[in-house]
Motif scaffolding. Sequence first.
Motif, PDB file in Angstrom:
ATOM      1  N   ALA A 175       0.796  -1.363   0.047  1.00 45.28           N
ATOM      2  CA  ALA A 175      -0.167  -0.118   0.058  1.00 45.28           C
ATOM      3  C   ALA A 175       0.800   1.383   0.140  1.00 45.28           C
ATOM      4  O   ALA A 175       0.601   2.198  -0.850  1.00 45.28           O
ATOM      5  N   GLY A 176       2.007   1.176   0.633  1.00 45.31           N
ATOM      6  CA  GLY A 176       2.886   2.407   0.612  1.00 45.31           C
ATOM      7  C   GLY A 176       3.412   2.686  -0.615  1.00 45.31           C
ATOM      8  O   GLY A 176       3.615   3.918  -1.138  1.00 45.31           O
ATOM      9  N   VAL A 177       3.867   1.625  -1.317  1.00 43.26           N
ATOM     10  CA  VAL A 177       4.617   1.934  -2.588  1.00 43.26           C
ATOM     11  C   VAL A 177       3.474   2.259  -3.569  1.00 43.26           C
ATOM     12  O   VAL A 177       3.582   3.354  -4.215  1.00 43.26           O
ATOM     13  N   LEU A 178       2.300   1.686  -3.484  1.00 48.09           N
ATOM     14  CA  LEU A 178       1.065   2.179  -4.497  1.00 48.09           C
ATOM     15  C   LEU A 178       0.903   3.598  -4.181  1.00 48.09           C
ATOM     16  O   LEU A 178       0.719   4.393  -4.913  1.00 48.09           O
ATOM     17  N   GLY A 179       0.658   3.869  -2.918  1.00 47.38           N
ATOM     18  CA  GLY A 179       0.511   5.419  -2.406  1.00 47.38           C
ATOM     19  C   GLY A 179       1.550   6.314  -2.804  1.00 47.38           C
ATOM     20  O   GLY A 179       1.060   7.381  -3.355  1.00 47.38           O
ATOM     21  N   ILE A 180       2.786   5.856  -2.864  1.00 46.38           N
ATOM     22  CA  ILE A 180       3.949   6.868  -3.423  1.00 46.38           C
ATOM     23  C   ILE A 180       3.702   7.240  -4.996  1.00 46.38           C
ATOM     24  O   ILE A 180       3.861   8.335  -5.476  1.00 46.38           O
ATOM     25  N   LEU A 181       3.343   5.906  -5.481  1.00 47.52           N
ATOM     26  CA  LEU A 181       3.360   6.138  -7.095  1.00 47.52           C
ATOM     27  C   LEU A 181       2.078   7.129  -7.440  1.00 47.52           C
ATOM     28  O   LEU A 181       2.282   7.749  -8.531  1.00 47.52           O
ATOM     29  N   LEU A 182       1.048   6.663  -6.842  1.00 46.32           N
ATOM     30  CA  LEU A 182      -0.213   7.524  -7.090  1.00 46.32           C
ATOM     31  C   LEU A 182       0.159   9.155  -6.713  1.00 46.32           C
ATOM     32  O   LEU A 182      -0.378   9.880  -7.413  1.00 46.32           O
ATOM     33  N   GLY A 183       0.585   9.289  -5.621  1.00 48.10           N
ATOM     34  CA  GLY A 183       1.222  10.399  -5.198  1.00 48.10           C
ATOM     35  C   GLY A 183       2.131  11.258  -6.477  1.00 48.10           C
ATOM     36  O   GLY A 183       1.875  12.655  -6.658  1.00 48.10           O
ATOM     37  N   LEU A 184       3.070  10.377  -6.850  1.00 43.54           N
ATOM     38  CA  LEU A 184       3.920  10.901  -8.015  1.00 43.54           C
ATOM     39  C   LEU A 184       3.011  11.278  -9.053  1.00 43.54           C
ATOM     40  O   LEU A 184       3.189  12.344  -9.751  1.00 43.54           O
ATOM     41  N   ALA A 185       1.949  10.397  -9.657  1.00 42.46           N
ATOM     42  CA  ALA A 185       1.190  10.879 -10.578  1.00 42.46           C
ATOM     43  C   ALA A 185       0.173  11.894 -10.573  1.00 42.46           C
ATOM     44  O   ALA A 185       0.139  12.723 -11.324  1.00 42.46           O
ATOM     45  N   PHE A 186      -0.459  11.922  -9.129  1.00 36.66           N
ATOM     46  CA  PHE A 186      -1.190  13.121  -9.029  1.00 36.66           C
ATOM     47  C   PHE A 186      -0.541  14.315  -8.739  1.00 36.66           C
ATOM     48  O   PHE A 186      -1.014  15.557  -9.395  1.00 36.66           O
ATOM     49  N   SER A 187       0.593  14.278  -8.298  1.00 37.33           N
ATOM     50  CA  SER A 187       1.715  15.585  -8.500  1.00 37.33           C
ATOM     51  C   SER A 187       1.852  16.028  -9.764  1.00 37.33           C
ATOM     52  O   SER A 187       2.011  17.269  -9.959  1.00 37.33           O
ATOM     53  N   ARG A 188       2.309  15.207 -10.546  1.00 40.20           N
ATOM     54  CA  ARG A 188       2.536  15.522 -11.812  1.00 40.20           C
ATOM     55  C   ARG A 188       1.248  16.007 -12.582  1.00 40.20           C
ATOM     56  O   ARG A 188       1.236  16.988 -13.370  1.00 40.20           O
ATOM     57  N   THR A 189       0.137  15.541 -12.415  1.00 43.76           N
ATOM     58  CA  THR A 189      -0.858  15.765 -13.010  1.00 43.76           C
ATOM     59  C   THR A 189      -1.447  17.346 -12.293  1.00 43.76           C
ATOM     60  O   THR A 189      -1.835  18.124 -13.491  1.00 43.76           O
ATOM     61  N   LEU A 190      -1.314  17.453 -11.194  1.00 44.63           N
ATOM     62  CA  LEU A 190      -1.661  18.855 -10.736  1.00 44.63           C
ATOM     63  C   LEU A 190      -0.708  19.937 -11.277  1.00 44.63           C
ATOM     64  O   LEU A 190      -1.082  21.144 -11.422  1.00 44.63           O
ATOM     65  N   SER A 191       0.730  19.586 -11.137  1.00 48.42           N
ATOM     66  CA  SER A 191       1.743  20.642 -11.902  1.00 48.42           C
ATOM     67  C   SER A 191       1.646  20.714 -13.232  1.00 48.42           C
ATOM     68  O   SER A 191       2.291  21.788 -13.771  1.00 48.42           O
ATOM     69  N   ALA A 192       1.143  19.811 -14.171  1.00 49.61           N
ATOM     70  CA  ALA A 192       1.293  19.889 -15.652  1.00 49.61           C
ATOM     71  C   ALA A 192       0.606  21.302 -16.138  1.00 49.61           C
ATOM     72  O   ALA A 192       0.955  21.983 -16.915  1.00 49.61           O
TER      73      ALA A 192
END
Length: 476
Positions: A175-192
């Motif tokens: 769950a931690g690894v998935l959370g980090i990957l989702l956080g990375l995806a969301f952060s790139r989506t928000l900053s794009a």
Amino acid sequence: MNRLWVRLTIAFTLVTLVTLGIVAGLINLRAGEAFRVYLSYSDPYRYEPLVDILGSYYAAEGSWDGVVTLLDKLADSPLTTLTSRSRTQPGLEPAGLQVVLADAKGIVLYDREQHKAGRRLTRDETAAAIAIEVDGKVVGRLVVGIPVQPGLVGPLEQRFFDRVREMLLAGAAIAGVLGILLGLAFSRTLSAPLQRLAVAARAVANHDYSRKVEVRGGAEVADVARAFNEMTSALDQAEQLRKNLMADIAHELRTPLSVVQGNLQAILDDVYPMDKSEIGRLYDQTRLMSRLVEDLRELALADAGKLHMNMQSLDLGRLIHATCDHLTAGAEAEKLALVVEVPADLPSVRADPDRVVQVLHNLLANALRHTPEGGRIDVTASALDESVEITVADTGEGIAPEDLEHIFDRFWKADKARARDERWPGGTGLGLSIAQSLLRAQGGTIRVDSTLGQGSRFHFTLPREQRDQIGRSKRS
């Protein structure tokens, strides 16, 4: 490290790790407690002999009265009389058993360990309770627990608990690894969208006002994108107006300058005599240029909000009559009727008298210029709730519907050849723009409605003077 998506990713990672750590700790703690409860109450049906003894007691007595004395005596009896198995855990004596007896409703009658009679069975105790039946009817519930001792937790039980813990830790890690990957995806989506906005902003800084950004993402990001597109549209329009303004200024100045330059060249070449009539024509052209420059200056001051206004209490009726009297002779010479209808009780307004005269004179000059012989020009005034409205109506050729939206644009002229003669020569194309700016600076408005072939009606308003302003004017 200062990139927004990096900082968002780190924030998501920290939140995920802290949350998983707390959840894993709580789950591990609760799982350990649940496992110890399971071991304590496991295999309750080994105590069937005790259930039979209590059932026989209830059948004989008809109630649970005196059962406490019975249970205390049973606690001192050998363990084999209480259980259906002869082999028990080493070191386990009857005194170590946790015996709880409750009635059919779950109200505790006997609690050897806690001595809390009268309470209700807990959920764990209810799940582990054995029903005591007499004649097919449940009359009580018995709960017997074994304290968790080192001898009670064998290798098999310990291995089971360790496997449960390993599964929890593995699930937390996944769950931690998935959370980090989702956080990375969301952060790139928000900053794009912000990165696209930055690229577009640099393009606008290089005067590319046609650049737009795609409106998508969250509501806030979409609002920023829409605001940016509206800004670039406004800048593009302002740039186009600036270019048009410069072109119009150059065009308006070119004609008088060409006349002056040509006439002066002709005088130098002895083509024209150097007499007063020729000098007079040159002087008229310089006056036209001077008026154009002054009009542009007033517009620039109005746009910058630095136009000086001498605001005071103003008798609008008297000012309208005085302005119209100055133009009556010219109107009569053109065989036009100039009619003024202003009520005697017209409220005072708060305005600059010179600027109001300038606006009214401009509207009257336009009406005189575009009204044919035998026509009529009406000047009326009426009081509104918070302002006074002045109307200048003529019976001229009117304005085409497609031209009405441009009537207050700078340098705009519906027909540059409309002037009927030199008595009312055409202006610079800035008069109505200046009138609009002057009225706005005084808190007023201006509008026009027109019918082609029937005439035009210009309406402008000025704010009425409030009572406290009237009092200050009288004291001053």
